[in-house]
Design an enzyme around this catalytic site. Sequence first.
Site, PDB file in Angstrom:
ATOM      1  N   GLY A   1      -8.417  -0.450  40.502  1.00 22.86           N
ATOM      2  CA  GLY A   1      -8.755  -1.729  41.053  1.00 22.86           C
ATOM      3  C   GLY A   1      -7.971  -3.036  40.445  1.00 22.86           C
ATOM      4  N   THR A   2      -7.915  -3.924  41.055  1.00 20.27           N
ATOM      5  CA  THR A   2      -7.248  -5.616  40.495  1.00 20.27           C
ATOM      6  C   THR A   2      -8.260  -6.239  39.505  1.00 20.27           C
ATOM      7  OG1 THR A   2      -6.791  -5.769  42.752  1.00 20.27           O
ATOM      8  CG2 THR A   2      -5.152  -4.784  41.895  1.00 20.27           C
TER       9      THR A   2
END
Length: 284
Positions: A54-55
Amino acid sequence: MAQRDTGGRLGAEFFTPGDSSFTAFLAAHRPALLSTRGLLPDGVRAAPDRVPHGTTVLALAYRDGVLIAGDRRATMGNLIAQRDLEKVHPADDYTAVAFAGTVGLALDMVKLYQVELAHFEKVEGVPMTLRAKATRLAGMIRQNLGQAMQGLAVVPLLVGYDLAARAGEHGRIFSFDVTGGPYEKTDFHAEGSGSPYARGALKKLFHPGMSRREAALAALQALYDAADDDSATGGPDISRRIFPVVSVITEDGFERLPESETEDLSREMVEQRHTRPDGPTAAM
């Protein structure tokens, strides 16, 4: 190991006095269920292009409490692993957590943290203080240090509405490093690969006493700026109708903004970007 006796009843460990930590109970009796405790074999590192990550997630305080938001993209190296990942989750009625990092471990950590807070409240009869919640999450992150050093890091962002705080200071934000160090942030913060760009945008747009609408638009603008410069961060996907997750916590508790509201704000922001691609400037 925790188990039932031959009569189908719970084992003695369920009735042995101990502390109010569900994580500690699992560590003592079912350590195999703690995915963040294991280590990869010596010399082995995780391949970043084989594990979804995830960013960008962010948070900011506003007039009525605190807002937390995240983009929807997960990546495996240069590939998009998922376009609609949800990185923002309620931890209890007045606390929420968002994550950047290894998706599988992060989702397990979020679920365990939710149980940890509920278990404490049932055992002790009162909820944790917000500072104690941050400390408890820091301990869970520290337990993943071995895997983090092998490339499987989880970096959460914790926000909460502090019922005991003074007026105007109810919304609180905590960030963490991979060793579990907790840091309380003032006004706003962002984590993940796009966080430098998101924080830069929030520096321009944040001001004390923002309304919910202003805070939500600022969060969407910041995520848009992050996606503009960081390929691992996803912007609003108009064609698929996939938009960032935006949630708030106020004196009424946790609330996720309806999809329709987030979509309307995202479309308004994108329309504004047609005439000003770099987004709004800071007020002088």
